[in-house]
Motif scaffolding. Sequence first.
Motif, mmCIF file in Angstrom:
data_model
loop_
_atom_site.group_PDB
_atom_site.id
_atom_site.type_symbol
_atom_site.label_atom_id
_atom_site.label_comp_id
_atom_site.label_asym_id
_atom_site.label_seq_id
_atom_site.Cartn_x
_atom_site.Cartn_y
_atom_site.Cartn_z
ATOM 1 N N TYR A 1 1.482 -0.864 -0.227
ATOM 2 C CA TYR A 1 -0.074 -0.084 -0.170
ATOM 3 C C TYR A 1 0.888 0.935 -0.165
ATOM 4 O O TYR A 1 0.633 1.948 -0.938
ATOM 5 C CB TYR A 1 -0.796 0.383 1.034
ATOM 6 C CG TYR A 1 -1.257 1.135 1.354
ATOM 7 C CD1 TYR A 1 -2.569 1.578 0.280
ATOM 8 C CD2 TYR A 1 -1.142 2.203 2.776
ATOM 9 C CE1 TYR A 1 -3.091 3.096 0.684
ATOM 10 C CE2 TYR A 1 -2.219 3.219 2.904
ATOM 11 C CZ TYR A 1 -3.091 4.033 1.455
ATOM 12 O OH TYR A 1 -3.323 4.381 1.625
ATOM 13 N N LEU B 1 -4.949 -4.719 -6.966
ATOM 14 C CA LEU B 1 -4.261 -5.048 -6.089
ATOM 15 C C LEU B 1 -4.715 -5.831 -4.392
ATOM 16 O O LEU B 1 -5.826 -5.377 -4.597
ATOM 17 C CB LEU B 1 -3.792 -3.144 -5.102
ATOM 18 C CG LEU B 1 -3.228 -3.637 -3.600
ATOM 19 C CD1 LEU B 1 -1.858 -4.194 -2.971
ATOM 20 C CD2 LEU B 1 -3.300 -2.158 -2.752
ATOM 21 N N THR C 1 -4.837 -7.795 -1.500
ATOM 22 C CA THR C 1 -4.486 -7.739 0.064
ATOM 23 C C THR C 1 -5.087 -9.126 1.053
ATOM 24 O O THR C 1 -5.957 -8.887 0.419
ATOM 25 C CB THR C 1 -4.255 -6.651 0.573
ATOM 26 O OG1 THR C 1 -5.334 -6.179 1.140
ATOM 27 C CG2 THR C 1 -3.462 -5.115 0.127
ATOM 28 N N VAL D 1 -3.428 2.006 -8.901
ATOM 29 C CA VAL D 1 -4.256 1.174 -9.001
ATOM 30 C C VAL D 1 -5.734 0.874 -9.800
ATOM 31 O O VAL D 1 -6.445 2.242 -8.672
ATOM 32 C CB VAL D 1 -4.704 0.727 -7.333
ATOM 33 C CG1 VAL D 1 -5.545 -0.481 -7.462
ATOM 34 C CG2 VAL D 1 -3.157 -0.318 -6.734
ATOM 35 N N TRP E 1 -9.047 -2.730 -6.003
ATOM 36 C CA TRP E 1 -8.637 -3.388 -4.849
ATOM 37 C C TRP E 1 -9.536 -3.937 -4.181
ATOM 38 O O TRP E 1 -10.727 -4.088 -3.486
ATOM 39 C CB TRP E 1 -8.145 -2.339 -3.573
ATOM 40 C CG TRP E 1 -7.457 -2.268 -2.395
ATOM 41 C CD1 TRP E 1 -6.950 -3.701 -2.027
ATOM 42 C CD2 TRP E 1 -6.519 -1.320 -1.542
ATOM 43 N NE1 TRP E 1 -6.239 -2.960 -1.048
ATOM 44 C CE2 TRP E 1 -6.041 -2.535 -0.335
ATOM 45 C CE3 TRP E 1 -6.640 0.239 -1.366
ATOM 46 C CZ2 TRP E 1 -5.456 -1.992 0.126
ATOM 47 C CZ3 TRP E 1 -6.448 0.435 -0.448
ATOM 48 C CH2 TRP E 1 -5.100 -0.138 0.734
ATOM 49 N N ASN F 1 -9.938 -7.263 -0.909
ATOM 50 C CA ASN F 1 -9.281 -7.822 0.528
ATOM 51 C C ASN F 1 -9.447 -9.123 0.566
ATOM 52 O O ASN F 1 -11.450 -8.930 0.961
ATOM 53 C CB ASN F 1 -9.114 -6.799 1.287
ATOM 54 C CG ASN F 1 -8.526 -6.433 2.963
ATOM 55 O OD1 ASN F 1 -7.718 -7.129 3.076
ATOM 56 N ND2 ASN F 1 -9.854 -6.442 3.696
ATOM 57 N N ILE G 1 -12.621 0.031 -1.412
ATOM 58 C CA ILE G 1 -12.034 -1.592 -1.250
ATOM 59 C C ILE G 1 -13.013 -2.463 -1.370
ATOM 60 O O ILE G 1 -13.916 -2.598 -0.564
ATOM 61 C CB ILE G 1 -11.163 -1.537 0.308
ATOM 62 C CG1 ILE G 1 -9.965 -0.635 -0.062
ATOM 63 C CG2 ILE G 1 -10.304 -3.168 -0.466
ATOM 64 C CD1 ILE G 1 -8.980 -0.135 0.954
#
Length: 317
Positions: free
Chosen positions: A213, A228, A230, A253, A256, A258, A282
């Motif tokens: 990040y 991205l 995570t 990005v 994202w 997560n 996100i």
Amino acid sequence: MIDRRCLLALLAMGATIGSLAYAQSISKIRLVLVHGRGQQGLKPETLKSEWLQALRQGAAAIGRTLPNDLSVAFPFYGDDLQKFVDEFNLPLASEIHAKGTPEQDEYLAFQAEVAEAIRQRSGVTDMQVDVEYGQNPKPKGPLNWEWVQAILQAVDKHGGGMSQGAIEAFTRDVFLYVTRNRVRDTIDQIVSAGITDEPSIVVGHSLGSVVAYNVLRTDQRKLRVPLLLTVGSPLGIRAIRDQFRPLRFPLPVKHWYNAFDERDVVALFPLDASNFAVTPQIENYGLVRNKTSNRHGIVGYLDDQQVAGRLIEALAA
């Protein structure tokens, strides 16, 4: 003898094929894997193989495969991080037995805030902490190492998953990264070197998600990151999140994603509007059932069907 029109047609066809080949070469997506803490002394190639094998298992479960010619970068900073751990020599809460230096007090306050956030989110009660603290007459507070240790002991016993020692080591290493410029700059340079100007999917695990990040929000190059990803990220913990204010969505990005296991004490906080408010929002996926013993291991994240599927989709886009 070739007719002039045929020759022109062949030349045009060659130009078209060449253009397509060029377009494919410049649009090929790379994969950048950013590991977490505790990797010192290990071989980067071995770690990379473990990550990719877990991804292949997740992909196979949904009938998909990783491309054979996939370009994969694994920027390794484990040994450098350990050098800083040795240099700063910050004691864990369980190792403190007297009032420390101002640096130790700063670290203890950080660790106390992380521990308290984990305690509350994991459902560990004040009474359970009090049992660990016993009849200690000292005032409870973030600079009382015995009180912080009691919180961590209660989380160890009742929060599930990660042990007290693992949480202490995790918070120490994260503290060094987010509060010491020399540590952060060294690690960021290593990870940044693994991200080129080619389109790259970046996967960050645990502390690696914090590093990824920060690199993507500060890198001045015109990077292209279609995804991205995570996993097991602690960015939603306030003590960590506040080190990056003002929060912002990394410009390179596009999306994202997560993923977290609700039993993973490091990643109890989803990166949503309440815990990590950025625009665009996100996408969080909290149904991972991480099979590793502490619910935090990378293999238990990457072999998840939804996680592997999202990465495969991004590679094929």
